[in-house]
Design an enzyme around this catalytic site. Structure first.
Site, PDB file in Angstrom:
ATOM      1  N   PRO A   2      50.264 -29.738  58.411  1.00 45.02           N
ATOM      2  CA  PRO A   2      50.786 -31.074  58.756  1.00 45.02           C
ATOM      3  C   PRO A   2      51.037 -31.884  57.491  1.00 45.02           C
ATOM      4  O   PRO A   2      50.181 -31.949  56.627  1.00 45.02           O
ATOM      5  CB  PRO A   2      49.643 -31.703  59.572  1.00 45.02           C
ATOM      6  CG  PRO A   2      48.728 -30.590  59.931  1.00 45.02           C
ATOM      7  CD  PRO A   2      48.897 -29.530  58.880  1.00 45.02           C
ATOM      8  N   GLU A   3      52.226 -32.439  57.371  1.00 43.84           N
ATOM      9  CA  GLU A   3      52.546 -33.272  56.217  1.00 43.84           C
ATOM     10  C   GLU A   3      52.441 -34.744  56.617  1.00 43.84           C
ATOM     11  O   GLU A   3      52.142 -35.062  57.764  1.00 43.84           O
ATOM     12  CB  GLU A   3      53.938 -32.920  55.683  1.00 43.84           C
ATOM     13  CG  GLU A   3      53.978 -31.485  55.133  1.00 43.84           C
ATOM     14  CD  GLU A   3      55.171 -31.219  54.235  1.00 43.84           C
ATOM     15  OE1 GLU A   3      55.743 -32.172  53.698  1.00 43.84           O
ATOM     16  OE2 GLU A   3      55.532 -30.046  54.079  1.00 43.84           O
TER      17      GLU A   3
END
Ligand SMILES: [Zn+2]
Length: 270
Positions: A2-3
């Protein structure tokens, strides 16, 4: 992984609903990347005042202290009034009067850490060295260019390092550099003010759009309400090796930079 946009989408998906709720219990599962740092019973009875974010950390401000949550490589949060029994990969439940916030994390690189405040350890240590927030006001073109000036590493790697600007991960760095017409291998120190300004605008645009689109589904992302993102439908270069550039038709090139994949158009990016 997840960014930043996925973490921000996750935050927005439950922040308003959990704000003001009282914690009934906190139940850790298998060990995560770091220990909780407080007896779970201490959290019971406290109110969740606000859900903030710094880089990829979610910050649940409580009556006493702050609960830092990180999704690691494979984590996701679900918020539901009726969560059911935890599955084998659910490793933290925060049960509140508004619903249960549950961390699902098969690889267990995520973390839930309590800290007395953001200014003391362990929070201070975890949040130290983070660059400015790319979507915040403090991320301005002058400061960005000044931050790049002393760096001789390739611009893509400087973006990923996260100390000039935080949270521009692999997908978004590749996309922003394409949008700005800058080759990922150019030394950061060599970027003119004009090109640095273009990159600054591109970073904001790419990240804001990803948040608006609900994040990326490239790695099975879904928000705490289970909505999946649609950013992947719009990528210009990421994971498009050998496919024609949308702008000029030249095949997108794939190279390795610091063990990460970099995608760029050899014609549009100089
Ligand atoms: Zn092109």
């Amino acid at each position: 992984m997840p960014e930043l946009p996925e973490v921000e989408v996750t935050r927005r998906s439950f922040a308003e609903r959990i704000r003001g709720a009282r914690i009934l219990s906190a139940t850790p599962g298998k060990p995560l990347r770091w220990p909780l740092g407080v007896a779970p019973e201490v959290l019971a009875g406290q109110t969740v005042r606000e859900v903030g974010r710094r880089g990829k950390y979610l910050l649940l401000e409580l009556d006493e202290g702050v609960l830092l949550m990180h999704l690691g490589m494979s984590g996701s949060l679900a918020f539901s009034p009726y969560p059911g029994a935890p599955g084998p990969h659910d490793h933290f439940d925060l049960v509140t009067t508004a619903g249960t916030l549950r961390l699902h994390d098969p690889r267990r690189f995520g973390a839930v850490v309590w800290s007395e405040s953001q200014d003391v350890d362990p929070a201070r240590k975890l949040l130290a060295g983070l660059g400015v927030e790319p979507l915040g006001e403090e991320f301005d073109p002058t400061r960005f260019h000044a931050g790049l000036k002393p760096r001789r590493a390739p611009i893509k790697q400087v973006l990923l390092a996260g100390d000039v600007v935080v949270g521009v991960g692999n997908i978004y760095a590749s996309e922003a550099l394409f949008l700005a017409g800058i080759r990922p291998t150019v030394r950061a120190s060599r970027l003119s003010r004009i090109r640095s300004d273009r990159l600054h605008a591109a970073i904001r645009q790419v990240l804001a759009r990803a948040v608006e689109r609900g994040g990326s589904t490239l790695r099975d992302f879904s928000s705490a309400t289970g909505d999946t993102g649609h950013f992947q439908l719009e990528v210009a270069v990421y994971a498009r090796a050998a496919q024609p550039c949308h702008q000029c038709g030249t095949p997108i090139r794939l190279i390795r930079q610091g063990q990460r994949s970099t995608f760029f158009c050899p014609a549009c990016q100089t």
